[in-house]
Each structure stands twice: as structure tokens, then as C-alpha cells.
Design an enzyme around this catalytic site. Sequence first.
Site, mmCIF file in Angstrom:
data_model
loop_
_atom_site.group_PDB
_atom_site.id
_atom_site.type_symbol
_atom_site.label_atom_id
_atom_site.label_comp_id
_atom_site.label_asym_id
_atom_site.label_seq_id
_atom_site.Cartn_x
_atom_site.Cartn_y
_atom_site.Cartn_z
ATOM 1 N N CYS A 258 -19.842 64.055 -18.518
ATOM 2 C CA CYS A 258 -20.015 65.459 -18.908
ATOM 3 C C CYS A 258 -21.275 65.612 -19.745
ATOM 4 O O CYS A 258 -21.771 66.709 -19.930
ATOM 5 C CB CYS A 258 -18.810 65.947 -19.687
ATOM 6 S SG CYS A 258 -18.662 65.171 -21.281
ATOM 7 N N GLU B 266 -5.051 61.936 -11.670
ATOM 8 C CA GLU B 266 -4.382 61.285 -10.533
ATOM 9 C C GLU B 266 -5.356 60.416 -9.737
ATOM 10 O O GLU B 266 -4.943 59.581 -8.938
ATOM 11 C CB GLU B 266 -3.712 62.336 -9.644
ATOM 12 C CG GLU B 266 -4.649 63.306 -8.924
ATOM 13 C CD GLU B 266 -5.123 64.469 -9.808
ATOM 14 O OE1 GLU B 266 -5.084 64.367 -11.042
ATOM 15 O OE2 GLU B 266 -5.543 65.495 -9.229
HETATM 16 P P1 NAD Z 1 -10.555 68.304 -12.940
HETATM 17 O O1 NAD Z 1 -10.603 69.605 -13.635
HETATM 18 O O2 NAD Z 1 -10.526 68.287 -11.468
HETATM 19 O O3 NAD Z 1 -9.246 67.480 -13.408
HETATM 20 C C1 NAD Z 1 -8.941 67.300 -14.763
HETATM 21 C C2 NAD Z 1 -7.434 67.282 -14.932
HETATM 22 O O4 NAD Z 1 -6.905 68.544 -14.537
HETATM 23 C C3 NAD Z 1 -6.740 66.234 -14.079
HETATM 24 O O5 NAD Z 1 -5.756 65.598 -14.857
HETATM 25 C C4 NAD Z 1 -6.142 67.033 -12.933
HETATM 26 O O6 NAD Z 1 -4.923 66.498 -12.489
HETATM 27 C C5 NAD Z 1 -5.932 68.405 -13.516
HETATM 28 N N1 NAD Z 1 -6.179 69.486 -12.556
HETATM 29 C C6 NAD Z 1 -7.207 69.577 -11.672
HETATM 30 N N2 NAD Z 1 -7.138 70.735 -10.982
HETATM 31 C C7 NAD Z 1 -6.050 71.387 -11.440
HETATM 32 C C8 NAD Z 1 -5.456 72.648 -11.134
HETATM 33 N N3 NAD Z 1 -5.972 73.468 -10.223
HETATM 34 N N4 NAD Z 1 -4.331 73.002 -11.789
HETATM 35 C C9 NAD Z 1 -3.794 72.189 -12.730
HETATM 36 N N5 NAD Z 1 -4.318 70.982 -13.055
HETATM 37 C C10 NAD Z 1 -5.434 70.596 -12.431
HETATM 38 O O7 NAD Z 1 -11.763 67.420 -13.504
HETATM 39 P P2 NAD Z 1 -12.239 65.990 -12.989
HETATM 40 O O8 NAD Z 1 -12.920 66.149 -11.681
HETATM 41 O O9 NAD Z 1 -11.158 64.990 -13.122
HETATM 42 O O10 NAD Z 1 -13.315 65.627 -14.112
HETATM 43 C C11 NAD Z 1 -14.658 65.986 -14.034
HETATM 44 C C12 NAD Z 1 -14.945 67.239 -14.820
HETATM 45 O O11 NAD Z 1 -14.584 67.051 -16.184
HETATM 46 C C13 NAD Z 1 -16.416 67.605 -14.852
HETATM 47 O O12 NAD Z 1 -16.532 68.990 -14.698
HETATM 48 C C14 NAD Z 1 -16.872 67.170 -16.231
HETATM 49 O O13 NAD Z 1 -17.995 67.856 -16.727
HETATM 50 C C15 NAD Z 1 -15.654 67.475 -17.019
HETATM 51 N N6 NAD Z 1 -15.644 66.723 -18.274
HETATM 52 C C16 NAD Z 1 -15.891 67.406 -19.420
HETATM 53 C C17 NAD Z 1 -15.941 66.714 -20.622
HETATM 54 C C18 NAD Z 1 -16.234 67.438 -21.900
HETATM 55 O O14 NAD Z 1 -16.167 66.822 -22.943
HETATM 56 N N7 NAD Z 1 -16.552 68.715 -21.872
HETATM 57 C C19 NAD Z 1 -15.720 65.330 -20.642
HETATM 58 C C20 NAD Z 1 -15.461 64.676 -19.440
HETATM 59 C C21 NAD Z 1 -15.416 65.386 -18.255
#
Ligand code: NAD
Length: 505
Positions: A291, A185
Site C-alpha cells: 500500500c 482468504e
Molecule cells: P481486499 O479489499 O480485496 O480484501 C481485504 C479483506 O477484505 C480480505 O480479508 C477480504 O476477505 C475482505 N473482502 C474483500 N472484498 C470484500 C467484500 N466485497 N465484502 C466483504 N469483505 C471483503 O484487499 P486485498 O486485495 O486483499 O489487499 C490489497 C489492498 O489493500 C490494496 O488496495 C492495498 O492498497 C490495500 N492495503 C492498504 C493498506 C493501508 O495501510 N492503507 C495496507 C495494505 C494493503
Amino acid sequence: MTDTVAPSAVRTLQQYIGGQWTPSSASETLDDRNPATGELLARVPLGSKADVDAAVRAAAEAQVAWRRTAPQVRARALYRLRDVLDQHRDELAALVTQDMGKTLDDAAAEVGRGIESVEAAMAAPHLLKGQNLEGIGTGVDVESFRQPIGVVAAITPFNFPAMIPMWFLPFALATGNGFVLKPSEQVPLTAERYVELIEGIEEIPKGLVNLVHGAHDAVNGILEHPGIGAVSFVGAAKTARYVATRATEHGKRVQALGGAKNAFIVLPDADPKTMAGGIIGSAFGAAGQRCMAGSVAVLVGTQEQQDAQLERIVEAARALRSGPGDDPQTDVCPVVSSDARTRLVGEIDAAERDGIQVVLDGRTADPGQGQANLGPTILDGVPQGHRVATEELFGPVLSVVRAKDLDEALAFTNASRYGNSTILFTESGGAAREFRYRAESGMLGVNVGVAAPIAWMPFGGWKDSIDADLHANGEDGFRFYTRTKIVTTRWSGTSTTPTTGGMRY
Ligand code: NAD
């Protein structure tokens, strides 16, 4: 932050369901802002379970014919997608920069990586082939088939709005599935543009690819929906664990890629230029919001050797320029939002209160119009157990810990609850081999700052960096989106004695 456009003139994004752009059933929205300028770009509807349901129904309907479409014809549709994305590379990169903040070069590289995933998925006719074994009994053969799951969904994070949706969409389509995408979002615009481009590709039937905007409600709608067979997720470790648990409770296959705390191990024989360049590119590129970003440097050797290594890194980092992502002079872009900057400043303040030295202080950098710039920051004298050495901060902050030798360095890195990536800088083949054998991470690098695998190889970490058996991309992408069916067949009246073999020919 003041809005240059009247807030009433800002559009509210729509969902794309069954080949139609439709308003979300939810009335609540979030603001999507350009992190460099603070400009309000769009309002993002917080899509509901009803939106997800409509998307799943559309995908299920379109998938019936898509499954019957020959694999090579589905691959041809991906060739078209690849060409269309290639024609729009610059536009997509500019959109990533505007919405997420990273520099244009970095955004272009990300778009390129997304295109490579489409290219990897084109191998479907080859990688969907099964296996067989003839004559396992009298007139009996056994063979395996890979069949699509049905409807699959992807939930993606803010930090790679162009690349990460493409870890999933092309593989899902190549394997004969219908698809629902719920992008972050915080950065919804690239996904919207992707879908607009897909809309123009007649080889991809309407309804096959659907877009639902939103946050928790939309995610829960996906995790609970009985019509979705598999969920791919990328985001923070805590969210990944939640998604994996909830999806599993609802009987779904799930791959949830989580957060990271990636370390560099610097041995005394490391080439100083390669080491410092690799570390600053990884720790501060995309403002540390990858990440695969390294965020702890483990300096190995005597105090004198460690100090010399640190000096090299600080000197290189000091030369980096912070600024907006669309300025070609910028090395370090803003973080995703002013809130993210505030959180990161809080982490640095707290570390300083704990006696950690801030040897390069990004808090002094101009926060920019969007109040989201934080300069490269280096923390020295970090105890190995301190949270800045063990927890993901997701910003341009590098923590420095020290170790006497490779054993001690590996003991520290292997104790991490994360296992996405670890990098070694050395000129010693023996040390590199030892590191490769012992390091507990899914993606290792030797003398490279960011060890992100190309799309033809699976992408994924270990431990709390993933809740999944199968990784994203590569052959794992084909496996994740297909179910294996084994068929054992007996036909009467077939030969029971060998017709070849022995010395007959
Ligand atoms: P996030 O977990 O906040 O959000 C990711 C997705 O989950 C979004 O679409 C969001 O709408 C949804 N979301 C968030 N909180 C939620 C909840 N409580 N309940 C249900 N849905 C929820 O992550 P972000 O801040 O967008 O991205 C950064 C994170 O992603 C970092 O921790 C990074 O390391 C990780 N990441 C990991 C990889 C990998 O390959 N392991 C790659 C890219 C990013």
C-alpha cells in the site's frame, strides 16, 4: 497449471475457536495456491456467520478474566509472543513467500515489522495511564481511565500476511480485549501459524485469540455481530468504505485502511542514485503490491532534465530480475495470482491503446510456473488524468507524468482521491519543508522510497486511503481499542482550603 499433489490430499484449513481447532460450518472452500509454482497449498473454508458467532462468544468469555489481568502482566504475555515470533522468524518468512509470493528478504522484513508492533504494544502499562485533575471543586477531583472495548475483530488483506495482523492483535490484547482475526482468504497460512504459536504461550488464555477463515460472509458476520465493539480493516478502498459504512450502521467503532496511489515527486536537484534506487525498490519491490508502493513518478524540470531522470529509473529497473520469491537472485516476485497478472496485463494493454508508451515492458517476462510473474513495467507520456496515473493498479507498473515545477507536481498529487503516501526526492531543504507543509498524504517521505512509519508511530493515510479517525499502531492503537471513562468524585469532609501554595514553604 497442474497439481503436483493429488487435490484430494490437500488439507482444508480449520478455524481456531475457544482454544480448539474446529472445522468451519461452511462447506464451500477456495483454493490457496503458491503464486510462484501454482501448487495447491490448502483449501480455505468460506467461514459463515455461525463461525464468527462462535468465535465472538469464546473471545467474550475469555476477555472477562483477561480484562482483570494487570496491564503489566498482559504486557509480559506479549514479551513471550515477541520471543516466540523471533524464534520462528525464518519459518514465518518462508511461509509468507510460499503463500503470498514476495521474496524471502522482503518476507523477513515484514515478519520483523510484525514483531516490532508486538514490541510497541508492550508499552501498555505506560500508554494506558489516564489523566487526573485535583480540586476542580470543593472536595472534587476528576480522573480518566482507559478501558477495553470487549471483543474486537481484524479483517486483513493479502499483501502483508505477517505484518498487518500484528498491527492489531498485540494492541487489542495489551488493552485487555478479546480478539477475532479474519485473514485474507488468498493467504491464510501465516495467520494459521501465528495462532499455532500463540496456542503454545500459556500466558495468553485459551479463547482470547480466535481465527475465522473466509470472505464476504465471514466479514458480514463480523460487521453485524452485536458482540463485537470495534473492527479494524485493511484492504482495497472500495472494501474499506463498505466495511466502515456497515460497521458504523451496526454501532461499531471502525478503522478501515484502504488503497493508495502513491506518487514520487522528483526535483531536478535530486541525487540520481538515491532517487532511482528508491523508486525502483518502492515501485517494483513485492511486485508493486504494497500500500506504500509508489506507482506514479512526477518528473519535474525541463524536458531534458525529466528525460535524464526517466533514463536513470529505466536503466535501474531494467537490471531487476523477475522470478520466484524463494530464489535469492529474484528482485521482482510474482503477483499474488495468475488472475492478478491477467488483470494487470489488461491495464497495460489498455494504456498502450490510449497512446501511452510502454518504455519498459514487463509483459515479456517469463510468467513462471504459476503464470503470475510480471516484469517491471514503466509507462511514459501518461496524461495526468489517465486511470494509470490516478487509480491503484497494485502491480509492478510505474506511470510517469511530468510537471514544470513543485507547484504543478503538488497540484497533481494533491488532486488524488487517495492520500496514503507521497515521496519527494530533492537535495533542497526549503523544497522539502514546503512539500511537508503542503502535501495531502498521511505518510510522507523525503529521499526514501517507502515511508512506512515504525510501529511506535501511527500508520495511516488521508482521504480515500482511510475511513477512520485513529490510525493503526503507535498510541492510536491504544486509543482505538479503549474507551475513555471520566470519573468526577466528591468526598465530604475533605479540606476546602489550600494547604500548600503561596509563600508557605
Ligand atoms: P481486499 O479489499 O480485496 O480484501 C481485504 C479483506 O477484505 C480480505 O480479508 C477480504 O476477505 C475482505 N473482502 C474483500 N472484498 C470484500 C467484500 N466485497 N465484502 C466483504 N469483505 C471483503 O484487499 P486485498 O486485495 O486483499 O489487499 C490489497 C489492498 O489493500 C490494496 O488496495 C492495498 O492498497 C490495500 N492495503 C492498504 C493498506 C493501508 O495501510 N492503507 C495496507 C495494505 C494493503
